[in-house]
Write a protein that holds these residues in place. Structure first.
Motif, PDB file in Angstrom:
ATOM      1  N   ALA A  84       0.860  -1.178   0.000  1.00  0.00           N
ATOM      2  CA  ALA A  84       0.000   0.000   0.000  1.00  0.00           C
ATOM      3  C   ALA A  84       0.898   1.231   0.000  1.00  0.00           C
ATOM      4  O   ALA A  84       1.835   1.316   0.791  1.00  0.00           O
ATOM      5  CB  ALA A  84      -0.902  -0.004   1.225  1.00  0.00           C
ATOM      6  N   GLU A  85       0.604   2.159  -0.908  1.00  0.00           N
ATOM      7  CA  GLU A  85       1.396   3.397  -0.996  1.00  0.00           C
ATOM      8  C   GLU A  85       0.480   4.595  -0.814  1.00  0.00           C
ATOM      9  O   GLU A  85      -0.634   4.626  -1.356  1.00  0.00           O
ATOM     10  CB  GLU A  85       2.087   3.493  -2.357  1.00  0.00           C
ATOM     11  N   ALA A 129       5.027  13.536   2.358  1.00  0.00           N
ATOM     12  CA  ALA A 129       5.592  12.280   2.852  1.00  0.00           C
ATOM     13  C   ALA A 129       5.069  11.155   1.980  1.00  0.00           C
ATOM     14  O   ALA A 129       3.889  11.134   1.616  1.00  0.00           O
ATOM     15  CB  ALA A 129       5.193  12.038   4.303  1.00  0.00           C
ATOM     16  N   LEU A 130       5.943  10.242   1.619  1.00  0.00           N
ATOM     17  CA  LEU A 130       5.547   9.042   0.893  1.00  0.00           C
ATOM     18  C   LEU A 130       5.636   7.881   1.886  1.00  0.00           C
ATOM     19  O   LEU A 130       6.688   7.636   2.483  1.00  0.00           O
ATOM     20  CB  LEU A 130       6.465   8.794  -0.302  1.00  0.00           C
ATOM     21  N   ILE A 131       4.512   7.189   2.062  1.00  0.00           N
ATOM     22  CA  ILE A 131       4.442   6.064   2.988  1.00  0.00           C
ATOM     23  C   ILE A 131       4.199   4.806   2.170  1.00  0.00           C
ATOM     24  O   ILE A 131       3.216   4.726   1.426  1.00  0.00           O
ATOM     25  CB  ILE A 131       3.295   6.252   4.006  1.00  0.00           C
ATOM     26  N   THR A 132       5.088   3.839   2.286  1.00  0.00           N
ATOM     27  CA  THR A 132       4.923   2.554   1.620  1.00  0.00           C
ATOM     28  C   THR A 132       4.868   1.487   2.697  1.00  0.00           C
ATOM     29  O   THR A 132       5.785   1.370   3.506  1.00  0.00           O
ATOM     30  CB  THR A 132       6.098   2.271   0.664  1.00  0.00           C
ATOM     31  N   ALA A 133       3.766   0.733   2.710  1.00  0.00           N
ATOM     32  CA  ALA A 133       3.572  -0.292   3.735  1.00  0.00           C
ATOM     33  C   ALA A 133       3.396  -1.654   3.093  1.00  0.00           C
ATOM     34  O   ALA A 133       2.729  -1.786   2.066  1.00  0.00           O
ATOM     35  CB  ALA A 133       2.334   0.050   4.572  1.00  0.00           C
ATOM     36  N   ASP A 140      -6.184  -5.887   6.129  1.00  0.00           N
ATOM     37  CA  ASP A 140      -5.346  -4.890   6.805  1.00  0.00           C
ATOM     38  C   ASP A 140      -5.131  -3.666   5.923  1.00  0.00           C
ATOM     39  O   ASP A 140      -5.115  -2.540   6.423  1.00  0.00           O
ATOM     40  CB  ASP A 140      -4.000  -5.495   7.213  1.00  0.00           C
ATOM     41  N   ARG A 141      -4.977  -3.873   4.625  1.00  0.00           N
ATOM     42  CA  ARG A 141      -4.825  -2.732   3.723  1.00  0.00           C
ATOM     43  C   ARG A 141      -6.068  -1.843   3.760  1.00  0.00           C
ATOM     44  O   ARG A 141      -5.974  -0.627   3.825  1.00  0.00           O
ATOM     45  CB  ARG A 141      -4.552  -3.200   2.307  1.00  0.00           C
ATOM     46  N   ASP A 142      -7.250  -2.470   3.775  1.00  0.00           N
ATOM     47  CA  ASP A 142      -8.495  -1.699   3.824  1.00  0.00           C
ATOM     48  C   ASP A 142      -8.629  -0.947   5.147  1.00  0.00           C
ATOM     49  O   ASP A 142      -9.074   0.202   5.182  1.00  0.00           O
ATOM     50  CB  ASP A 142      -9.699  -2.614   3.600  1.00  0.00           C
ATOM     51  N   LYS A 143      -8.227  -1.592   6.257  1.00  0.00           N
ATOM     52  CA  LYS A 143      -8.251  -0.927   7.560  1.00  0.00           C
ATOM     53  C   LYS A 143      -7.300   0.264   7.573  1.00  0.00           C
ATOM     54  O   LYS A 143      -7.625   1.326   8.109  1.00  0.00           O
ATOM     55  CB  LYS A 143      -7.846  -1.902   8.671  1.00  0.00           C
ATOM     56  N   LEU A 144      -6.103   0.072   6.989  1.00  0.00           N
ATOM     57  CA  LEU A 144      -5.126   1.153   6.933  1.00  0.00           C
ATOM     58  C   LEU A 144      -5.657   2.305   6.083  1.00  0.00           C
ATOM     59  O   LEU A 144      -5.512   3.470   6.455  1.00  0.00           O
ATOM     60  CB  LEU A 144      -3.790   0.652   6.390  1.00  0.00           C
ATOM     61  N   LEU A 163      -1.852   4.019  -6.908  1.00  0.00           N
ATOM     62  CA  LEU A 163      -2.712   3.357  -7.882  1.00  0.00           C
ATOM     63  C   LEU A 163      -2.431   1.873  -8.001  1.00  0.00           C
ATOM     64  O   LEU A 163      -3.160   1.176  -8.701  1.00  0.00           O
ATOM     65  CB  LEU A 163      -2.543   4.016  -9.256  1.00  0.00           C
ATOM     66  N   GLY A 164      -1.438   1.364  -7.333  1.00  0.00           N
ATOM     67  CA  GLY A 164      -1.043  -0.029  -7.472  1.00  0.00           C
ATOM     68  C   GLY A 164      -1.895  -0.989  -6.670  1.00  0.00           C
ATOM     69  O   GLY A 164      -1.429  -2.030  -6.263  1.00  0.00           O
ATOM     70  N   PHE A 165      -3.147  -0.693  -6.439  1.00  0.00           N
ATOM     71  CA  PHE A 165      -4.000  -1.550  -5.621  1.00  0.00           C
ATOM     72  C   PHE A 165      -4.727  -2.548  -6.496  1.00  0.00           C
ATOM     73  O   PHE A 165      -5.114  -2.265  -7.616  1.00  0.00           O
ATOM     74  CB  PHE A 165      -5.035  -0.711  -4.858  1.00  0.00           C
TER      75      PHE A 165
END
Length: 166
Positions: A84-85, A129-133, A140-144, A163-165
């Motif tokens: 997730a970005e 800030a760019l956050i990559t998780a 978990d991605r949806d919760k985030l 957009l990489g989802f």
């Protein structure tokens, strides 16, 4: 998905003999690497990744390997992560992002998080800030997603999801 490191005798037919039991328990081989250079007690390393449906099948497989004198040196599960970005824009400091990540880690299981910042824009003190998780699953991605969108809206920041989802 399971990854196993096996040591088989360095004799003809041992590689096939170590892989065949996987199909005997209805497993599916995903990948195999054998390393003839890494020998221990006249045995070579075979690293195999495979899928099995149940713990019972895995237990049967281990019993078959032991009966064939195949040494199981490592056995563990393998899982894929979900990336997730996010790009966060506005007036905030590095401590704000650290706090957001700390709070998010209470509701999702991060495999890893990478954060990079731009320096502050001198005109208005804004930054990016760019956050990559890397997360364990789509849930978990949806919760985030929900957490970060809610936090950024509350704090007057703009959040852009990558957009990489899938």
């Amino acid at each position: 998905m399971v990854n196993a490191e096996l040591y088989v005798r360095d004799l003809p037919g041992q590689l096939v003999g170590s892989l065949e039991p996987i199909s005997m328990v209805d497993g599916n081989i995903v990948g195999v690497v054998h390393d003839r250079e890494q020998k221990v007690n006249n045995r070579i390393l075979v690293s195999v990744t495979f899928e099995v449906s149940t713990t019972r099948e895995l237990d049967q497989l281990k019993a078959i390997w032991r009966s064939k004198d195949i040494v199981i040196s490592k056995l563990g599960s393998v899982y894929e992560t979900v990336t997730a970005e996010y790009m966060l824009l506005g007036k905030f400091g590095a401590a704000y992002v650290d706090d957001i990540i700390d709070n998010a880690s209470k509701i999702v299981d991060f495999e890893s998080v990478d954060v990079s910042y731009t320096s502050k824009n001198s005109a208005d003190d804004s930054r990016t800030a760019l956050i990559t998780a890397e997360l364990r699953n789509h849930e978990d991605r949806d919760k985030l997603d929900r957490f970060l969108f809610k936090s950024s809206e509350r704090d007057g920041l703009m959040l852009i999801r990558g957009l990489g989802f899938d």
